[in-house]
Design a protein around this motif. Structure first.
Motif, PDB file in Angstrom:
ATOM      1  N   ARG A  39       0.925  -1.269  -0.047  1.00  0.00           N
ATOM      2  CA  ARG A  39       0.085   0.082   0.073  1.00  0.00           C
ATOM      3  C   ARG A  39       0.828   1.127   0.094  1.00  0.00           C
ATOM      4  O   ARG A  39       1.934   1.232   0.743  1.00  0.00           O
TER       5      ARG A  39
ATOM      6  N   TYR B  19      -1.614   1.965 -16.148  1.00  0.00           N
ATOM      7  CA  TYR B  19      -2.712   1.607 -15.069  1.00  0.00           C
ATOM      8  C   TYR B  19      -1.895   2.133 -13.648  1.00  0.00           C
ATOM      9  O   TYR B  19      -2.244   2.842 -12.856  1.00  0.00           O
ATOM     10  N   PHE B  20      -0.621   1.430 -13.601  1.00  0.00           N
ATOM     11  CA  PHE B  20       0.147   1.646 -12.360  1.00  0.00           C
ATOM     12  C   PHE B  20       0.565   3.128 -12.048  1.00  0.00           C
ATOM     13  O   PHE B  20       0.592   3.599 -11.180  1.00  0.00           O
TER      14      PHE B  20
ATOM     15  N   ARG C  20      -1.069   5.917 -13.553  1.00  0.00           N
ATOM     16  CA  ARG C  20      -2.360   6.532 -13.038  1.00  0.00           C
ATOM     17  C   ARG C  20      -2.596   6.244 -11.701  1.00  0.00           C
ATOM     18  O   ARG C  20      -3.011   7.379 -10.930  1.00  0.00           O
ATOM     19  N   LYS C  21      -2.520   4.971 -11.080  1.00  0.00           N
ATOM     20  CA  LYS C  21      -2.943   4.859  -9.735  1.00  0.00           C
ATOM     21  C   LYS C  21      -1.840   5.388  -8.641  1.00  0.00           C
ATOM     22  O   LYS C  21      -2.210   5.853  -7.538  1.00  0.00           O
ATOM     23  N   TYR C  22      -0.476   5.153  -8.769  1.00  0.00           N
ATOM     24  CA  TYR C  22       0.390   5.493  -7.837  1.00  0.00           C
ATOM     25  C   TYR C  22       1.196   6.870  -8.009  1.00  0.00           C
ATOM     26  O   TYR C  22       1.810   7.366  -7.023  1.00  0.00           O
TER      27      TYR C  22
END
Length: 688
Positions: free
Chosen positions: A292, A507-508, A510-512
């Motif tokens: 996380r 995706y990673f 955009r997410k992180y």
């Protein structure tokens, strides 16, 4: 009298044209309202285009004309017409040419698999971890009785590749009563004109419709996947119409998506075996990293990361990495280690996710002496080959999950390749500057797939002369060559296997990624979202670091983020899985006892069972692996009984019924047996 007749004809013509114009405008307005309600993405694109045209900020390329009783489109720059014939008659011919033959103008979504008799008997009796052990009987039953050249009874799913004015779409939908349709049009201005000529709401009112209008590759993939997973029972053969040769590239694009879909690249039996391996590592009390993202963590505040994949760009710039290795935290894919070892670079973190026993053994043998990794921290997927654990100190190993969720997603990172993982780690652990090298995901100019030191490096013909075919048998993940957007170049050549990673990495990101993080792409490969194409001469080199102190500090930090035991919430998750297993066995028993003498009743009961399992509230491994299983098997059963030439279908319903019950039970019971190996359950049961 002549003048009066002429006047009446002119008046009639004006009134007729006025009615045509009014109906066209009404169609357009109705369509805008339809898309606003059902597909806002499409309506936003249309309205944005309309605004640009009305404000004079964009000149129209086309005009809609009506002459001799039909609509056509004229290209304003050349005067060329889209149809250049009666568009209504042309559209009717399109509909007339659509047929029910399975292997004509269709995509075979699932690969054709044949077995030798001896191997078939061995495979079907193997354990549930064995490839094809729970699917071989279904494939064999299908292929022994159904030929590709047979015809469908019903045509349920359909793709329109190119729309034109869309006049053929209502006719085709009415004739074949499609359940699910995908409408693809890359030219937004042309599609806008079709809104004047077709009432899409009326035409598609009884279908589930998907629209890919002027989409980029990522958006098209997302739209296609939505279409594909809807009524996936109908996916064995998906028929299409190609409006013109301008849309031929979409054929390869769809093939690339089909062979790279999750259930096509990662089978249910692999997920079942992965699950068992993860449980073994939990039992052995290995450290599992909590992945996380923590915004407050600042251990790497002034420490840029150099993220190294095994693409051709790494080999080309290996000496630069050697000269500057003390200036970065170096995280490298295991597949890049040969190149790094050759030039004398020791990574701070080495990452491996490949679970294949044979390729892992070959890779380790190829590496030779592993002493240079003595102080390297090792980030492994918990399901990697057991051989890896034999070569390294347990205290230096940190595990994460991939596709399983025993740590309740805290340690889960679902990826397509190791390049996805190393990129995600740099983002998750708040590296302020991230430099990507060797994450090419594309072929070099001479067709090289990886750095030459890679044990699986090879040359691929990148001339892009692949034959156009709708047969996925001849279209392979690692060999087909497609053009994609490049990092430094406008276009580069890639393969479907490499392209699997691009949406995952994006995706990673955009997410992180936070606003404080910058990603510099040094690779001469594909374009990646939110990365800055950067040449080596433009890099501002950071200060050198004391690597001994750095690795000590990193180890202490990662230890604080790791656990070796399941906590109470995670234990509760195990009991949720046990309850889910009982639910699934009950669902299976209901299916087993349901009538199945009639093919229609059998299919309805199969759909009920699949739906109940795939939509179960417990979203753990069993639901995922059963979804994969059904996506790879249910279409065979549906297409089998949707075959016109099939005689005496009743005798086959019992066979399919028996095979499904046997193999679904085999999967569920194997998963159940693996769960009960967990030591924590033994401990809890003994205390009870």
């Amino acid at each position: 009298m002549i003048n009066l007749v002429y006047f009446m004809l002119c008046t009639y013509k004006r009134m007729f044209m006025q009615n045509i114009e009014e109906q066209a405008i009404k169609n357009y307005q109705n369509n805008i309202e339809f898309f606003k309600e059902y597909n806002e993405k499409v309506s936003n694109k249309i309205l944005a285009l309309e605004s640009l045209l009305n404000d004079g900020k964009l000149s129209p390329k086309y005009d809609l004309i009506y002459e001799e009783g039909y609509f056509d489109v004229v290209e304003l720059s050349s005067g060329a017409k889209l149809y250049n014939t009666n568009s209504q008659e042309f559209s009717q011919k399109i509909v007339d040419n659509i047929n029910l033959k399975k292997n004509d103008q269709s995509f075979r979504s699932l690969r054709k698999i044949n077995f030798e008799k001896a191997s078939f008997e061995k495979i079907k009796n193997a354990n549930a971890y064995t490839n094809f052990s729970t699917t071989a009987e279904i494939y064999e039953l299908y292929h022994k009785n159904i030929d590709d050249s047979t015809h469908m009874k019903e045509l349920d799913k359909f793709i329109f590749l190119g729309v034109g004015l869309g006049l053929h779409i209502p006719k085709a939908v009415e004739k074949y009563d499609f359940q699910v349709v995908l409408i693809v049009e890359d030219n937004l201005e042309l599609f806008r004109l079709s809104l004047f000529t077709v009432d899409y709401k009326q035409a598609l009112m009884n279908t589930t419709s998907f629209f890919s209008i002027a989409d980029n590759a990522g958006s098209f993939r997302e739209c296609f996947n939505g279409f594909y997973t809807n009524a996936f029972f109908k996916n064995q053969f998906i028929k299409f119409h190609l409006f013109s040769s301008a849309y031929e590239s979409k054929i390869q694009e769809i093939q690339a998506i089909l062979i790279s879909r999750p259930e096509a690249t990662y089978s249910h039996n692999r997920l079942l075996e992965k699950s068992r391996k993860v449980l073994d590592k939990i039992n052995e009390e290995y450290k599992f990293l909590d992945l996380r993202k923590r915004q407050s963590d600042t251990i790497f505040q002034n420490k840029p990361w150099l993220v190294l994949g095994a693409g051709p760009s790494l080999y080309k710039n290996a000496e630069w990495v050697k000269d500057n290795q003390d200036r970065f935290v170096i995280v490298a894919a295991f597949t890049a280690l040969n190149t790094l070892k050759r030039v004398g670079v020791t990574p701070d973190i080495a990452v491996q996710i490949d679970e294949n026993v044979y390729t892992t053994h070959e890779m380790i043998e190829n590496l030779g002496d592993l002493d240079f990794l003595e102080e390297t921290l090792l980030f492994f997927s918990a399901s990697v080959s057991p051989e890896l654990f034999q070569h390294f100190k347990k205290e230096n190993i940190y595990l994460h999950e991939d596709r399983t969720k025993y740590k309740l997603s805290r340690s889960t990172l679902t990826v397509s390749s190791v390049g996805d993982s190393i990129h995600a780690f740099a983002l998750i652990f708040n590296a302020p500057q991230i430099y990507l090298l060797g994450i090419d995901l594309a072929l070099s100019d001479d067709g090289l797939s990886h750095t030459p030191d890679h044990f699986k490096a090879r040359l691929i013909d990148n001339s892009n002369n692949n034959p156009q075919t709708q047969d996925n048998q001849d279209f392979h993940l690692g060999d087909a060559v497609l053009e994609i957007a490049g990092n430094f170049k406008e276009k580069v050549k890639s393969t479907p296997l490499f392209m699997l990673s691009i949406p995952v990495i994006n995706y990673f990101t955009r997410k992180y990624k936070t606003p404080m993080q910058n990603i510099y792409n040094l690779s001469d490969g594909c374009k990646l979202e939110q990365t800055i194409p950067t040449s080596f001469k433009d890099i501002t080199l950071p200060e050198k670091q004391n690597k001994i102190l750095l690795r000590k500090e990193m180890k202490e930090y990662f230890d604080t983020l790791s656990t070796t035991q399941l906590d109470q919430n995670e234990i509760d998750g195990i009991y949720c899985r046990i309850g889910q297993i009982q639910d699934y066995l009950t669902i299976l028993e209901t299916f087993n006892n349901a009538p199945h003498s009639d093919s229609l009743i059998f299919k309805l009961n199969l759909i009920k069972m699949v739906s109940a399992m795939c939509n179960h509230e417990c979203i753990f491994e069993l639901r995922d692996l059963m979804t994969i299983y059904y996506m790879n098997t249910a279409p065979y059963a549906d297409d089998f009984f949707n075959t016109k030439e099939l005689k005496n279908s009743k005798k086959f319903t019992k066979k399919f019924h028996t095979v499904f019950v046997k193999n679904v039970k085999k999967i569920i019971e194997t998963y159940e047996k693996d769960l009960h190996v967990l030591k924590v359950l033994e401990k809890e049961n003994s205390q009870a």
